[in-house]
Enzyme design. Structure first.
Site, PDB file in Angstrom:
ATOM      1  N   GLY A 159       0.935  -1.076  -0.197  1.00 41.71           N
ATOM      2  CA  GLY A 159       0.128   0.245   0.154  1.00 41.71           C
ATOM      3  C   GLY A 159       0.744   1.157  -0.117  1.00 41.71           C
ATOM      4  O   GLY A 159       2.103   1.205  -0.383  1.00 41.71           O
ATOM      5  N   ARG A 160       0.316   2.390   0.415  1.00 44.58           N
ATOM      6  CA  ARG A 160       1.186   3.651   0.702  1.00 44.58           C
ATOM      7  C   ARG A 160       2.443   3.395   1.162  1.00 44.58           C
ATOM      8  O   ARG A 160       3.517   3.889   0.689  1.00 44.58           O
ATOM      9  CB  ARG A 160       0.251   4.582   1.217  1.00 44.58           C
ATOM     10  CG  ARG A 160      -0.912   5.193   0.598  1.00 44.58           C
ATOM     11  CD  ARG A 160      -1.475   6.391   1.356  1.00 44.58           C
ATOM     12  NE  ARG A 160      -2.805   6.666   0.843  1.00 44.58           N
ATOM     13  CZ  ARG A 160      -3.983   6.402   1.489  1.00 44.58           C
ATOM     14  NH1 ARG A 160      -3.878   5.514   2.556  1.00 44.58           N
ATOM     15  NH2 ARG A 160      -5.141   6.763   1.015  1.00 44.58           N
ATOM     16  N   ILE A 161       2.465   2.944   2.351  1.00 43.58           N
ATOM     17  CA  ILE A 161       3.793   2.980   3.229  1.00 43.58           C
ATOM     18  C   ILE A 161       4.531   1.779   2.573  1.00 43.58           C
ATOM     19  O   ILE A 161       5.823   1.970   2.393  1.00 43.58           O
ATOM     20  CB  ILE A 161       3.266   2.504   4.707  1.00 43.58           C
ATOM     21  CG1 ILE A 161       2.586   3.613   5.509  1.00 43.58           C
ATOM     22  CG2 ILE A 161       4.423   2.046   5.479  1.00 43.58           C
ATOM     23  CD1 ILE A 161       2.137   3.184   6.860  1.00 43.58           C
ATOM     24  N   ARG A 181      -2.459  -8.506  -1.716  1.00 52.17           N
ATOM     25  CA  ARG A 181      -3.632  -9.335  -2.063  1.00 52.17           C
ATOM     26  C   ARG A 181      -3.607  -9.207  -3.707  1.00 52.17           C
ATOM     27  O   ARG A 181      -4.348 -10.278  -4.228  1.00 52.17           O
ATOM     28  CB  ARG A 181      -4.860  -8.383  -1.614  1.00 52.17           C
ATOM     29  CG  ARG A 181      -5.088  -8.753   0.153  1.00 52.17           C
ATOM     30  CD  ARG A 181      -6.191  -8.206   0.369  1.00 52.17           C
ATOM     31  NE  ARG A 181      -6.114  -6.688   0.463  1.00 52.17           N
ATOM     32  CZ  ARG A 181      -7.191  -6.032   1.018  1.00 52.17           C
ATOM     33  NH1 ARG A 181      -8.301  -6.480   1.709  1.00 52.17           N
ATOM     34  NH2 ARG A 181      -7.106  -4.676   1.036  1.00 52.17           N
ATOM     35  N   THR A 241       6.910  -2.470  10.918  1.00 50.56           N
ATOM     36  CA  THR A 241       6.777  -1.289  11.412  1.00 50.56           C
ATOM     37  C   THR A 241       4.940  -0.995  11.342  1.00 50.56           C
ATOM     38  O   THR A 241       4.706  -0.167  11.133  1.00 50.56           O
ATOM     39  CB  THR A 241       7.409  -0.244  10.809  1.00 50.56           C
ATOM     40  OG1 THR A 241       7.452  -0.343   9.290  1.00 50.56           O
ATOM     41  CG2 THR A 241       8.754   0.007  11.116  1.00 50.56           C
ATOM     42  N   ARG A 243       1.973  -3.631  12.461  1.00 48.76           N
ATOM     43  CA  ARG A 243       1.217  -3.924  13.537  1.00 48.76           C
ATOM     44  C   ARG A 243       1.791  -5.392  14.250  1.00 48.76           C
ATOM     45  O   ARG A 243       2.219  -6.242  13.415  1.00 48.76           O
ATOM     46  CB  ARG A 243      -0.373  -4.222  13.357  1.00 48.76           C
ATOM     47  CG  ARG A 243      -1.211  -2.980  13.079  1.00 48.76           C
ATOM     48  CD  ARG A 243      -1.256  -2.170  14.604  1.00 48.76           C
ATOM     49  NE  ARG A 243      -2.215  -1.104  14.495  1.00 48.76           N
ATOM     50  CZ  ARG A 243      -1.836  -0.083  14.172  1.00 48.76           C
ATOM     51  NH1 ARG A 243      -0.393   0.378  13.887  1.00 48.76           N
ATOM     52  NH2 ARG A 243      -2.566   1.199  14.241  1.00 48.76           N
ATOM     53  N   GLU A 272       1.428  -4.707  22.949  1.00 48.92           N
ATOM     54  CA  GLU A 272       1.955  -3.399  23.628  1.00 48.92           C
ATOM     55  C   GLU A 272       1.026  -2.850  24.588  1.00 48.92           C
ATOM     56  O   GLU A 272      -0.027  -3.101  24.806  1.00 48.92           O
ATOM     57  CB  GLU A 272       1.599  -2.460  22.601  1.00 48.92           C
ATOM     58  CG  GLU A 272       2.842  -2.612  21.268  1.00 48.92           C
ATOM     59  CD  GLU A 272       2.952  -1.689  20.315  1.00 48.92           C
ATOM     60  OE1 GLU A 272       2.198  -0.293  20.625  1.00 48.92           O
ATOM     61  OE2 GLU A 272       3.196  -1.767  18.997  1.00 48.92           O
ATOM     62  N   HIS A 290       7.392   2.156  19.293  1.00 51.29           N
ATOM     63  CA  HIS A 290       6.223   2.471  18.431  1.00 51.29           C
ATOM     64  C   HIS A 290       6.283   3.892  18.133  1.00 51.29           C
ATOM     65  O   HIS A 290       5.346   4.613  18.296  1.00 51.29           O
ATOM     66  CB  HIS A 290       4.924   1.987  19.085  1.00 51.29           C
ATOM     67  CG  HIS A 290       3.879   1.791  18.001  1.00 51.29           C
ATOM     68  ND1 HIS A 290       2.577   1.137  18.262  1.00 51.29           N
ATOM     69  CD2 HIS A 290       3.609   2.591  17.056  1.00 51.29           C
ATOM     70  CE1 HIS A 290       1.696   1.303  17.289  1.00 51.29           C
ATOM     71  NE2 HIS A 290       2.293   2.337  16.353  1.00 51.29           N
ATOM     72  N   GLY A 292       7.118   4.895  14.477  1.00 52.08           N
ATOM     73  CA  GLY A 292       7.156   5.098  13.186  1.00 52.08           C
ATOM     74  C   GLY A 292       6.449   6.380  12.829  1.00 52.08           C
ATOM     75  O   GLY A 292       7.090   7.045  11.840  1.00 52.08           O
TER      76      GLY A 292
END
Length: 328
Positions: A159-161, A181, A241, A243, A272, A290, A292
Site C-alpha cells: 500500500g502507501r507505506i 492481495r 513497522t 502492527r 503493547e 512504536h 513510526g
C-alpha cells in the site's frame, strides 16, 4: 446540531495546536495528563460524547460499542489503523468511523528504512558499544554486518507505506519484491522495478530482508507464524513497522535465539506496551517504542485530519476519511 455545541471527548493528549483548534470549534474534553483510558472511562465517554476521538491504545470492541449512548454518532480515530475498533458494530449502531490515512506514510517508511539499515549493519550494537566504553580500536574482522546493495527486500503489503519503503530501499540498491492481495499497477511495478509474488511462502524463502507493512486484520493475524518464519533463510532479517499482531512474537523470539534467522527490527509489538521478554537483550534485535509516525509534522497533520472529519460530519456531509468495512 451546531458544530460549536458538539461534545468531543479525546482519549489521549494530542499536539497543542490540535487541542487548541478542537477547543475553539467544539465542546472538547481533553486528556490533560495523557493517561490511557480504562474500559469504564471509555464507556463513560461513549455515553456522554457526540464524537469520540480515540487512538490505537483504545479497544472499542463489540461489548464496549453495545454500551454507547444514542447521542454518539462519530468515532474519529486519531490514527490510520482501525483494528482497535469493531467497525461493523459501530456502523450497525449508526455510528460513522473515520481515520487519518496518508499523512504518516513517509514518517513510517523512514523508520522502516532505518531498521532495514540498522539491523544488518549492526548499527545499534555499535552505538551501545560506544556508550559503554567497549571500543578498543578498529580491527579487520570486528562488527561485520551484511551489505545491503544487491540484496532482496520482500515487502508484505504494497500500500502507501509499502511503496514508500520500496522507493527508499531501491535508492540503496536493494532489489524490490512484494506480496500483496493483488499486484500493484504495471506503472508502479515498472517505476520500482518490483517483482510480485502471489505466494508469500515462496517469497519468504528467497528474501534477504522482509519488511512487514500490511494492516492488522483477522486475515493477517500471525501471518508471520512459526512455519513461515522457518521458511526464511538463516541469514535473513525481518522488520515490522505495521502492527505487532502480524508476527507471532514468541515464534520470532525462538527463531532468533536458535539462529534460524539473522536478526529483527521491531517498532510494534503483539501485546503493547508489553514486549516479549525473550526479545529483550538479544544483540541481533533492534526494538523501538512504536515511534513510526512520531514526528511533529505527522502527528499534527493527523490531528488536522481528525478535525476536518468532525467538522465535515457536523456540517451534514460525508467525512473524507470514512472507514468502510469492505475495504478493511
Amino acid at each position: 446540531m451546531s458544530a460549536k455545541k458538539l461534545k468531543v471527548v479525546v482519549t489521549r493528549k494530542l499536539p497543542s495546536p490540535v487541542e487548541l483548534r478542537l477547543k475553539e470549534l467544539f465542546d472538547a474534553r481533553l486528556n490533560e495528563d495523557d493517561h490511557a483510558f480504562t474500559q469504564d472511562e471509555l464507556v463513560d465517554a461513549m455515553q456522554t460524547a457526540d464524537v469520540l476521538v480515540p487512538t490505537v491504545t483504545d479497544r472499542l470492541d463489540g461489548r464496549v460499542m453495545a454500551r454507547a449512548g444514542e447521542q454518539l454518532r462519530l468515532i474519529a480515530q486519531f490514527g490510520a489503523g482501525v483494528d482497535n475498533i469493531d467497525v461493523q458494530s459501530a456502523i450497525q449502531r449508526g455510528i460513522t468511523v473515520t481515520n487519518t490515512p496518508g499523512v504518516l506514510t513517509d514518517d513510517t517508511a523512514d523508520v522502516a528504512m532505518a531498521l532495514i539499515l540498522s539491523v544488518p549493519r549492526r548499527l545499534f550494537e555499535g552505538a551501545q558499544i560506544m556508550n559503554t566504553g567497549g571500543f578498543d580500536g578498529w580491527t579487520p574482522t570486528w562488527m561485520m554486518g551484511r551489505r545491503l546493495a544487491g540484496k532482496r527486500l520482500g515487502i508484505i503489503g504494497m500500500g502507501r507505506i509499502g511503496q514508500a519503503v520500496a522507493r527508499r530501499a531501491k535508492a540503496f540498491g536493494l532489489q524490490i519484491h512484494y506480496h500483496n492481495r493483488k499486484p500493484v499497477s504495471p506503472r508502479i511495478e515498472e517505476l520500482l522495478e518490483a517483482t510480485y509474488w502471489d505466494s508469500l511462502d515462496q517469497m519468504l524463502a528467497r528474501m534477504d530482508i522482509v519488511s512487514v507493512n500490511c494492516p492488522h486484520t483477522p486475515a493477517t493475524f500471525h501471518l508471520m507464524n512459526a512455519r513461515r518464519i522457518d521458511l526464511m533463510k538463516p541469514e535473513a532479517y525481518v522488520v515490522n513497522t505495521a502492527r505487532g499482531e502480524v508476527i507471532d512474537e514468541a515464534a520470532l523470539a525462538r527463531a532468533l535465539k536458535a539462529g534460524k534467522i539473522a536478526g529483527a527490527g521491531l517498532d510494534v509489538f503483539e501485546r503493547e506496551p508489553a514486549v516479549n521478554e525473550e526479545l529483550l537483550g538479544l544483540p541481533n534485535v533492534v526494538l523501538l517504542p512504536h515511534m513510526g509516525s512520531a514526528t511533529i509534522e505527522g502527528r499534527t497533520e493527523m490531528g488536522e485530519k481528525v478535525i476536518i472529519n468532525i467538522k465535515t460530519f457536523a456540517d451534514g456531509h460525508r467525512p473524507p476519511d470514512r472507514v468502510i468495512p469492505a475495504i478493511l
